[in-house]
Write a protein that holds these residues in place. Structure first.
Motif, PDB file in Angstrom:
ATOM      1  N   TYR A  17      10.624  39.372  45.378  1.00 48.35           N
ATOM      2  CA  TYR A  17      10.717  39.082  43.946  1.00 48.35           C
ATOM      3  C   TYR A  17      10.867  37.586  43.708  1.00 48.35           C
ATOM      4  O   TYR A  17      10.233  37.017  42.804  1.00 48.35           O
ATOM      5  N   SER A  21       8.058  35.521  41.650  1.00 46.44           N
ATOM      6  CA  SER A  21       8.453  34.910  40.381  1.00 46.44           C
ATOM      7  C   SER A  21       8.229  33.402  40.402  1.00 46.44           C
ATOM      8  O   SER A  21       7.823  32.799  39.405  1.00 46.44           O
ATOM      9  N   VAL A  34      17.005  39.192  37.198  1.00 47.24           N
ATOM     10  CA  VAL A  34      16.372  39.248  38.520  1.00 47.24           C
ATOM     11  C   VAL A  34      17.210  40.089  39.471  1.00 47.24           C
ATOM     12  O   VAL A  34      16.706  41.001  40.139  1.00 47.24           O
ATOM     13  N   ILE A  38      16.244  43.833  41.038  1.00 49.31           N
ATOM     14  CA  ILE A  38      16.181  44.080  42.483  1.00 49.31           C
ATOM     15  C   ILE A  38      17.112  45.226  42.861  1.00 49.31           C
ATOM     16  O   ILE A  38      16.740  46.111  43.650  1.00 49.31           O
TER      17      ILE A  38
END
Length: 237
Positions: A17, A21, A34, A38
């Motif tokens: 991620y 990102s 975030v 996750i």
């Protein structure tokens, strides 16, 4: 080992991620979003592997709430999507719980057969070598009085549960309590001379002990199964 799988998946998803990102393939978002995303994805994957319906639907609902504007679903967040996850969890557990119970029973005690030597939960006091207890959206109080307890099963969803084993006996020296709970609180009252062995797989939940556990060789009760968004407290009495 199971916990290592969960955290391994969590860290792999976190790394992926962060890279994606940074490359600009995902919309800009805060650190909290975030980390929460996750965690939800890791919990979802973990729950799929263990067939925990609440652990699958609620992380999806939380992700929907976090990104409702990007997904264009602000009209159904937060309460509608949470209610949908709740109703979906209840429905899936009602549809699949019996098949799941039969599968577990045959796997652990296939030589006895599913139609014999079982005592289903029909009152406050319950006995037999193999016992089964279940509660959904309520409270459950049970006194296990088995003279030769070998295996017990507990399923609970959105419930408060108290189970007393202080009058149960385990002549063989070892018995198993298989637990499958979601969004529930469970209190287990265990004889002081018993030793509890924890093999539970916990997702956003845990187990704690009150009182003094015995030392050395003794009678053992092995806790196995799945715990999602729930807590278990063991009281030695």
């Amino acid at each position: 080992m199971k916990k290592n799988y969960f955290w391994g998946i969590f860290l792999i998803l976190a790394a992926a991620y962060l890279i994606i990102s940074r490359l600009g393939f995902l919309p800009a978002t805060g650190v909290f979003n975030v980390l929460a995303t996750i965690a939800c994805i890791a919990l979802f994957v973990h729950s799929v592997l263990h067939l925990s319906f609440g652990g699958m639907l609620f992380p999806l609902a939380f992700i929907g709430i976090l990104y409702d504007e990007q997904l264009g679903i602000t009209a159904i967040t937060p309460w509608t999507i949470l209610l949908a996850a709740l109703l979906g969890t209840i429905g899936l557990n009602m549809v699949f719980s019996k098949q799941k119970w039969k599968k577990k029973w045959k796997k652990n005690h296939g030589k006895y057969g599913i139609e014999q030597d079982k005592h289903f939960d029909k009152g406050e006091k319950i006995e037999g070598e193999y016992v089964y207890m279940k509660s959904s959206f309520g409270s459950l109080l049970r006194y296990v009085t088995s003279e030769d307890l070998k295996y017990a099963e507990l399923e609970a969803n959105f419930s408060g549960v108290k189970i007393y084993f202080d009058n149960a006996k385990i002549p063989s020296g070892n018995a198993t309590l298989n637990i499958d709970i979601n969004f529930s609180g469970v209190e287990l009252y265990i004889p002081a001379e018993w030793k509890v062995i924890n093999h539970l797989d916990c997702s956003v939940g845990g187990i704690s002990e009150k009182g003094k556990a015995p030392a050395g060789e003794t009678i053992t009760l092995t806790l196995d199964g799945d715990v999602s968004f729930s807590g278990i407290t063991v009281y030695y009495v």
